[in-house]
Design an enzyme around this catalytic site. Structure first.
Site, mmCIF file in Angstrom:
data_model
loop_
_atom_site.group_PDB
_atom_site.id
_atom_site.type_symbol
_atom_site.label_atom_id
_atom_site.label_comp_id
_atom_site.label_asym_id
_atom_site.label_seq_id
_atom_site.Cartn_x
_atom_site.Cartn_y
_atom_site.Cartn_z
ATOM 1 N N SER A 1 -2.683 13.469 -0.163
ATOM 2 C CA SER A 1 -1.337 13.436 -0.566
ATOM 3 C C SER A 1 -0.556 12.557 -0.004
ATOM 4 O O SER A 1 0.593 11.947 -0.891
ATOM 5 C CB SER A 1 -0.778 14.924 -0.003
ATOM 6 O OG SER A 1 -0.958 14.905 1.395
ATOM 7 N N ASP A 2 -0.648 11.950 1.058
ATOM 8 C CA ASP A 2 0.205 10.768 1.768
ATOM 9 C C ASP A 2 -0.057 9.705 0.905
ATOM 10 O O ASP A 2 1.006 8.794 0.653
ATOM 11 C CB ASP A 2 0.277 10.968 3.164
ATOM 12 C CG ASP A 2 -1.069 10.722 3.749
ATOM 13 O OD1 ASP A 2 -2.273 10.662 2.894
ATOM 14 O OD2 ASP A 2 -1.223 10.590 5.090
ATOM 15 N N CYS A 3 -1.258 9.366 0.819
ATOM 16 C CA CYS A 3 -1.507 8.082 0.020
ATOM 17 C C CYS A 3 -0.942 8.245 -1.618
ATOM 18 O O CYS A 3 -0.490 7.169 -2.089
ATOM 19 C CB CYS A 3 -3.317 8.093 -0.343
ATOM 20 S SG CYS A 3 -4.100 7.886 1.379
ATOM 21 N N GLU B 1 2.937 7.798 -0.807
ATOM 22 C CA GLU B 1 3.251 6.397 -0.466
ATOM 23 C C GLU B 1 3.103 5.374 -1.563
ATOM 24 O O GLU B 1 3.827 4.477 -2.059
ATOM 25 C CB GLU B 1 2.456 5.781 0.622
ATOM 26 C CG GLU B 1 2.717 6.754 1.844
ATOM 27 C CD GLU B 1 4.234 6.480 2.357
ATOM 28 O OE1 GLU B 1 4.860 5.789 2.033
ATOM 29 O OE2 GLU B 1 4.518 7.321 3.422
#
Length: 766
Positions: free
Chosen positions: A490-492, A495
Site C-alpha cells: 500500500s505505501d509503495c 508513494e
C-alpha cells in the site's frame, strides 16, 4: 573485483522469465580482471574501515556499488561544502547550495533503468537458510564460488558480537537462533571449530552456544531448519501441519486470514514438516550433531525440547494454555494424521495441496517469492518433490538476486527495496523542483525515474481463482522491489502514485510520454480496496483475521505475525496520494476518495500515543511514524491551528530535540514500544530530517523558527565532501524486533528535508 549489474545487463537465463524486461533486477558479478590498482585499494580501504568501526556501527554505507557508479559516470563534486556556524544566520543560498550538491551526488547513483540500487538487509537469519538449502541440494559450490565464500566469511565475522554470538539483526544482542544457524554456516563453508581461542570466531560461537544451553533453545523456525539439515529431530518441533491449508474459509483461522509473509514462509515449512524431510547424513552433519548440544545427540529427549526457547530469543512468550494447545495439535497431527490410514487419506492430500499452493505463489512472483526465508523453504520443497524439475531450476535462477555485496562482505538480503527507494528519491527531486533549476542532469534523472515507475506498476491480478489460492487483488499496485516480484504494497503504491501525479502535472516536453490515466485509476482502486472499517489501511491485503488469533502464534521472537493489520505509515502515505489525486482528477470516484481521506485521517488521530507521537511499524520508530502520520494529516487539510494531534506531535518533537539540534532514536524503541534516545543522546541524520519536515509541516517556522534552523544546521554540516551524508544507525524495522537496513535513507530523507527547508526559507525572502 565485484561489479553490480542492473536490469537486462544483469544477464539472462533459460529458466528466468520477466514481465518488464528485468527493470530493477540487481546482480553482483566477480571479474578477476576488473579494477585498477587504485580502485582495488579503495575497496580494500572501505572494507578495513568498516571492520575497524563495527563496535560503533554495523550498518554498511553500501559503498562498493556507489564507488563503481561514481567512477563509471565520472562524477566530480564541484560545489564547495557549506558549513553553518550559527543556526540563526542560515541563508536561503546556503540551504539551496547544500541541497544542490546533495542532488548532484545522488543523481549519479541512479541505475540506467531508472531505479536506485541499495542493500536491504539487517537480520542475521537471512543468509543461513539459503546456504543450508544449497548445501542439502548439492548446489552450494555452483552458486557460491571461492570469491563468494570469501565475502560471506567476511560478513559473518563482521556481524559477530564480542561475546561470540550473533544477534537477531546487526545491532542486536546475541540470540540462540542466529548464533546456531550462523555457526552452521561457518562449518558448511569449511571453518573449523578449533580450540576455545578468542581469536577463533567459530570457537567463540561454539562456546556461546554451549554456555547458553545448546541448540535445543532455538526458536521453532530454527528448530525446523536444523531438522531439515538432520542436526535436530522433527519430534522436538511444535507442529507445522500441511493440513492447515485444507481448512475452509469459514474457519476462524485459515490460509486466507494469515499475514502474507507468515503464510508464504509456513507454506514451505509445512511441506517439509509433513514430509518429515531430513537431509542424507554427511560427515559434517554427524559432527554438527555432537557440536551443537552439551549432551550426546542420541540421548536427547526431543519431546522435552519442543517448547524450549532461549531467554535471549524470547519476545512473544506463550502461556501454559498455548503450550497445551500446541501439544494437542501435535498429538493429533502425529498420532492420527501421520499414521495409516489417515496419512494416505489426509496427509498426502494435504501435501499435494500445499505443493500446489507453493507452485502457484512461486509462479506469481516469478520465483522471487515473498522474501529470502520463504524462498529458501519453497526452493527446498521443489527439490524434494523433484530435483530435476523446472520448478527447482527456476528457483535456482533467481538465487543471485538475493545476494548483496558490501564493504562488510556478502549477505542474503530481502527481495530488494528498489521501488520504495526510488519513489522516496523521486519525492526529494520533485518536491525541490521549484528550488533548483531543472538542468539536463536533473531532467534525465526524472525521466528515467518516471520510466521505472511506469514499468513497475502491476497491470493485472494473479491468474485464475487467486482468492482460492490466498492471493488478493494486485492490479494497479506497486511492489516493494520490482514488477516481477508481484506483491503490491500500500505505501509503495501510494508513494509511487503521488510521484506519477506530480509527473502528470508537468509538461510532456520535460518528462516525455505520460502514464495512461486508466493506470492511475487502477492505483486508486487498489488503495480504496485495502481500507478497513476503522479507516486505516493495511500493507499487503485487506485485514481479515481477528487480533485474538495472535494467541496461536508459533513464532517466539516476533509479534503480530498471524494476521494483517492497519498501519499508520501506510495510511498517511495513502492520504497524501489520494488527496493529490482528488485535486487533479476530481471526477473519478470523488465521493469514495473523500470518504477514504476522512476516515483515514480519523484513524491516524485515534492511533496517536499519549506523548504526541505515533508508533512506527516499518521504521525506527516514533519519529518515523510521526513523520508519515503528520504528512497524512496535513494532506487531509489539518494544520497546527485546527488539529490537536499536530500540536501534540510538534510538542513531542520539540521535547525530544537534543542539545546538538538534531534527533536520534534507538531501535530499542521498537521492541519496548517506548521512545528511547540513542546512547549519549546523539544525532541521526535520517531522524533529524524526518523531525525537521514535521516541524515545518506543523508551521513551526511561523512561531519559533530556531528549532528548525538548528536541525537544518545539523543536516547541512553533516554533509560529506562529495555530497553524501554519513551512514549511522539502522533505521528500518518489522514485527517489533527485527531491524532492516536502508542505506539510501540517509540521502532520500536528508534531501527531502532540505527541500522542505529551502521552500520555507524562500517564503521568508523579501
Amino acid at each position: 573485483m565485484w561489479r553490480l549489474r542492473t536490469g537486462p545487463k544483469a544477464g539472462e537465463d533459460t529458466h528466468l522469465f520477466t514481465t518488464n524486461n528485468y527493470a530493477g533486477r540487481q546482480i553482483w558479478e566477480f571479474d578477476a580482471n576488473a579494477g585498477s590498482p587504485q580502485e582495488i585499494a579503495e575497496v580494500e580501504d572501505a572494507r578495513h574501515k568498516f571492520s575497524d568501526n563495527t563496535s560503533r556501527f554495523k550498518t554498511t554505507a553500501d559503498l562498493l556499488w556507489r564507488m563503481q557508479f561514481l567512477r563509471e559516470k565520472k562524477f566530480e563534486q564541484k560545489i564547495p561544502r557549506v558549513i553553518i556556524e550559527d543556526a540563526r544566520k542560515i541563508k536561503y543560498e546556503d540551504a539551496k547550495t547544500a541541497l544542490k550538491r546533495g542532488l548532484l551526488y545522488f543523481t549519479a547513483l541512479q541505475a540506467d533503468d531508472g531505479h536506485w540500487p541499495a542493500e536491504n538487509s539487517g537480520p542475521n537469519f537471512y543468509t543461513p537458510p539459503f546456504l543450508i538449502c544449497l548445501y542439502i541440494t548439492g548446489h552450494l559450490e555452483k552458486i557460491f564460488t571461492p570469491e563468494h565464500v570469501k565475502e560471506l566469511l567476511r560478513h559473518i565475522y563482521n556481524m559477530q558480537n564480542e561475546d561470540g554470538g550473533w544477534g537477531l539483526h546487526v545491532e542486536s544482542h546475541s540470540v540462540m537462533f542466529c548464533t546456531v544457524i550462523n555457526y552452521v554456516c561457518l562449518r558448511i563453508v569449511g571453518e573449523e571449530v578449533g580450540h576455545d581461542d578468542q581469536r577463533n570466531g567459530c570457537a567463540k560461537a561454539h562456546k556461546w552456544i554451549m554456555d547458553h544451553g545448546g541448540a535445543t533453545y532455538t526458536p521453532l523456525i530454527g528448530k525446523a531448519l536444523l531438522s531439515v539439515l538432520g542436526v535436530y529431530d522433527w519430534s522436538g518441533c511444535n507442529p507445522i501441519p500441511p493440513e492447515f491449508w485444507l481448512l475452509p474459509s469459514s474457519f476462524p483461522v485459515n490460509g486466507g486470514t494469515l499475514w502474507i509473509y507468515l503464510r508464504d514462509t509456513f507454506m514451505g515449512l509445512s511441506y517439509l514438516y509433513g514430509k518429515k524431510f531430513v537431509a542424507p547424513p554427511t560427515p559434517l552433519i554427524l559432527q554438527l550433531r555432537e557440536e551443537l548440544y552439551p549432551e550426546p545427540y542420541a540421548k536427547i529427549n526431543w519431546t522435552q525440547t519442543r517448547n524450549r526457547c532461549g531467554k535471549e530469543d524470547l519476545y512473544y512468550p506463550r502461556s501454559f494454555l498455548q503450550d497445551l494447545f500446541w501439544k494437542s495439535v501435535h498429538m493429533f497431527s502425529e498420532s492420527i494424521l501421520d499414521r495409516w490410514p489417515l496419512n494416505k487419506l489426509i496427509r498426502q492430500r494435504a501435501l499435494q495441496s500445499t505443493m500446489a499452493l507453493i507452485h502457484y505463489h512461486d509462479e506469481s512472483t516469478r520465483y522471487i517469492t515473498g522474501g529470502c526465508l520463504p524462498k529458501a523453504f519453497h526452493m527446498l520443497a521443489c527439490w524434494i518433490e523433484d530435483p530435476k524439475s523446472d520448478y527447482f531450476k527456476k528457483h535456482l535462477a533467481r538465487v543471485r538476486e538475493y545476494i548483496w555485496i558490501g564493504e562488510d562482505g556478502l549477505k542474503i538480503q530481502s527481495f530488494g527495496s528498489q521501488l520504495w527507494d526510488t519513489a522516496l528519491s523521486l519525492h526529494a527531486l520533485l518536491d525541490g523542483i521549484d528550488d533548483h533549476d531543472v538542468d539536463d542532469e536533473i531532467k534525465t534523472t526524472l525521466v528515467k525515474g518516471y520510466d521505472y515507475l511506469k514499468k513497475s506498476q502491476i497491470t493485472e491480478n494473479p491468474r485464475g481463482d487467486h482468492f482460492k489460492m490466498f492471493r488478493h487483488k494486485t492490479k494497479g499496485g506497486w511492489t516493494f522491489s520490482d514488477q516481477d516480484q508481484g506483491w503490491p504494497v500500500s505505501d509503495c503504491t501510494a508513494e509511487s502514485l503521488e510521484c506519477c501525479l506530480f509527473f502528470e502535472s508537468m509538461p510532456s516536453e520535460l518528462i516525455g510520454k505520460k502514464m495512461d490515466v486508466e493506470k492511475l485509476y487502477d492505483a486508486v482502486d487498489y488503495l480504496l480496496y485495502l481500507q478497513s472499517d476503522n479507516g486505516g489501511i493495511a500493507a499487503w491485503q485487506p485485514v481479515e483475521g481477528k487480533a485474538w488469533l495472535e494467541w496461536l502464534s508459533p513464532v517466539e521472537f516476533l509479534e503480530d505475525t498471524i494476521v494483517e493489520y492497519e498501519y499508520v505509515e501506510c495510511t498517511g502515505s495513502a492520504i497524501a496520494a489520494l488527496t493529490q489525486f482528488n485535486k487533479q482528477f476530481p471526477g473519478y470516484k470523488n465521493v469514495e476518495v473523500k470518504r477514504f481521506i476522512t476516515k483515514a485521517a480519523k484513524y491516524i488521530e485515534d492511533m496517536q500515543t499519549v506523548d504526541g507521537s505515533w508508533y512506527g511499524n516499518w521504521g525506527v520508530c516514533f519519529i518515523y511514524g510521526t513523520f508519515f502520520a503528520v504528512r497524512g494529516l496535513v494532506a487531509a487539510g489539518k494544520t497546527y491551528s485546527n488539529c490537536e494531534a499536530i500540536r501534540k506531535a510538534v510538542r513531542f518533537l520539540l521535547d525530544t530535540q537534543n542539545p546538538e539540534g538534531g534527533w536520534g532514536e534507538s531501535f530499542l524503541s521498537c521492541p519496548s514500544k517506548k521512545y528511547t534516545p540513542l546512547k549519549g543522546n546523539s544525532t541521526n541524520v535520517v531522524q533529524t530530517a524526518q523531525a525537521l519536515m514535521v516541524l515545518i509541516m506543523g508551521d513551526q517556522m511561523e512561531r519559533d523558527p530556531l528549532p528548525v534552523h538548528r536541525a537544518a544546521q545539523v543536516l547541512i554540516n553533516s554533509q560529506l565532501d562529495n555530497g553524501d551524508f554519513p551512514q549511522q544507525e539502522i533505521m528500518g524495522t518489522f514485527m517489533r524486533t527485527v531491524m532492516l537496513h536502508f542505506p539510501t535513507y540517509r540521502n532520500t530523507f536528508s534531501l527531502w528535508a532540505l527541500t522542505h527547508y529551502t521552500h520555507a526559507l524562500r517564503r521568508l525572502l523579501p
